[in-house]
Design a protein around this motif. Sequence first.
Motif, PDB file in Angstrom:
ATOM      1  N   GLN A  71      38.532  24.008  37.724  1.00 28.45           N
ATOM      2  CA  GLN A  71      38.725  25.073  38.713  1.00 28.45           C
ATOM      3  C   GLN A  71      38.508  24.549  40.135  1.00 28.45           C
ATOM      4  O   GLN A  71      39.273  24.877  41.042  1.00 28.45           O
ATOM      5  CB  GLN A  71      37.768  26.234  38.428  1.00 28.45           C
ATOM      6  CG  GLN A  71      37.881  27.363  39.407  1.00 28.45           C
ATOM      7  CD  GLN A  71      38.403  28.631  38.784  1.00 28.45           C
ATOM      8  OE1 GLN A  71      38.857  28.649  37.656  1.00 28.45           O
ATOM      9  NE2 GLN A  71      38.334  29.700  39.528  1.00 28.45           N
ATOM     10  N   ASN A  75      41.962  33.329  35.835  1.00 30.53           N
ATOM     11  CA  ASN A  75      40.693  32.700  35.456  1.00 30.53           C
ATOM     12  C   ASN A  75      39.539  33.698  35.500  1.00 30.53           C
ATOM     13  O   ASN A  75      38.648  33.664  34.657  1.00 30.53           O
ATOM     14  CB  ASN A  75      40.401  31.490  36.336  1.00 30.53           C
ATOM     15  CG  ASN A  75      41.197  30.286  35.905  1.00 30.53           C
ATOM     16  OD1 ASN A  75      41.690  30.213  34.784  1.00 30.53           O
ATOM     17  ND2 ASN A  75      41.339  29.323  36.792  1.00 30.53           N
ATOM     18  N   ARG A  76      39.569  34.600  36.452  1.00 30.52           N
ATOM     19  CA  ARG A  76      38.500  35.618  36.525  1.00 30.52           C
ATOM     20  C   ARG A  76      38.596  36.590  35.360  1.00 30.52           C
ATOM     21  O   ARG A  76      37.575  37.016  34.812  1.00 30.52           O
ATOM     22  CB  ARG A  76      38.546  36.332  37.853  1.00 30.52           C
ATOM     23  CG  ARG A  76      38.143  35.388  38.979  1.00 30.52           C
ATOM     24  CD  ARG A  76      38.238  36.005  40.331  1.00 30.52           C
ATOM     25  NE  ARG A  76      38.008  34.937  41.304  1.00 30.52           N
ATOM     26  CZ  ARG A  76      37.565  35.142  42.506  1.00 30.52           C
ATOM     27  NH1 ARG A  76      37.305  36.354  42.925  1.00 30.52           N
ATOM     28  NH2 ARG A  76      37.387  34.133  43.319  1.00 30.52           N
ATOM     29  N   ASN A 131      37.422  34.587  32.270  1.00 33.84           N
ATOM     30  CA  ASN A 131      35.986  34.332  32.307  1.00 33.84           C
ATOM     31  C   ASN A 131      35.160  35.588  32.057  1.00 33.84           C
ATOM     32  O   ASN A 131      33.990  35.492  31.697  1.00 33.84           O
ATOM     33  CB  ASN A 131      35.590  33.704  33.642  1.00 33.84           C
ATOM     34  CG  ASN A 131      36.105  32.285  33.760  1.00 33.84           C
ATOM     35  OD1 ASN A 131      36.391  31.623  32.772  1.00 33.84           O
ATOM     36  ND2 ASN A 131      36.248  31.818  34.983  1.00 33.84           N
ATOM     37  N   ALA A 132      35.750  36.758  32.217  1.00 31.29           N
ATOM     38  CA  ALA A 132      35.033  38.015  31.958  1.00 31.29           C
ATOM     39  C   ALA A 132      35.056  38.404  30.475  1.00 31.29           C
ATOM     40  O   ALA A 132      34.340  39.313  30.073  1.00 31.29           O
ATOM     41  CB  ALA A 132      35.639  39.144  32.797  1.00 31.29           C
ATOM     42  N   PHE A 179      42.913  32.861  41.234  1.00 37.74           N
ATOM     43  CA  PHE A 179      42.146  34.016  41.695  1.00 37.74           C
ATOM     44  C   PHE A 179      42.211  35.238  40.791  1.00 37.74           C
ATOM     45  O   PHE A 179      41.439  36.170  40.990  1.00 37.74           O
ATOM     46  CB  PHE A 179      42.588  34.404  43.114  1.00 37.74           C
ATOM     47  CG  PHE A 179      42.206  33.384  44.135  1.00 37.74           C
ATOM     48  CD1 PHE A 179      40.886  33.247  44.540  1.00 37.74           C
ATOM     49  CD2 PHE A 179      43.156  32.537  44.681  1.00 37.74           C
ATOM     50  CE1 PHE A 179      40.522  32.291  45.477  1.00 37.74           C
ATOM     51  CE2 PHE A 179      42.803  31.581  45.630  1.00 37.74           C
ATOM     52  CZ  PHE A 179      41.477  31.458  46.016  1.00 37.74           C
ATOM     53  N   ASP A 228      34.850  24.502  34.832  1.00 41.05           N
ATOM     54  CA  ASP A 228      34.438  24.697  36.228  1.00 41.05           C
ATOM     55  C   ASP A 228      34.933  23.546  37.108  1.00 41.05           C
ATOM     56  O   ASP A 228      35.372  23.764  38.240  1.00 41.05           O
ATOM     57  CB  ASP A 228      32.918  24.818  36.341  1.00 41.05           C
ATOM     58  CG  ASP A 228      32.383  26.137  35.820  1.00 41.05           C
ATOM     59  OD1 ASP A 228      33.176  27.088  35.635  1.00 41.05           O
ATOM     60  OD2 ASP A 228      31.161  26.218  35.568  1.00 41.05           O
TER      61      ASP A 228
END
Length: 148
Positions: free
Chosen positions: A126, A28-29, A32-33, A25, A123
């Motif tokens: 994930q 990875n966010r 990915n940004a 949470f 993905d």
Amino acid sequence: MFNALEVFTTVVVGVMVGVEFSVLFIMNRILNALPEDSAQLGHAHGGRMLGTLMPFWYIGSCVLVAVWTITGWHHHGAGLALTAGALLILSVIMSLLLLVPINNRNRTWTPETRPADWKEQLDRWQRYHYVRVAVIIAAFTLLVAALV
């Protein structure tokens, strides 16, 4: 001594859950940004770093829960600990069959060598990781319940 084993095992599994929850949470966010090459390089580095550490943590957690279950078979909560151990074993099997193959590919990628479908593979990792985190959270919850 048995109480110390219960608490130590619960803490080890709880911290593992926290790390995996954070990867899912938060990390990875963040990755990915980042711009595309940086995101992919960050995922590869994380895959190498955590891919080295987590097998010991997962197996160690299974061993600790097995020792808890065996030594405390006649104590309150042994059935919960046994079920938690089964869930941790399930998480190891899921890891080996679903997540590790993707991670082993990901950890070697560079912007020059990554496949065209690298984002789709991450993905998929994930999605599998969501399920694995749910399984280890359930195991941790059972261990906490076994303490009371």
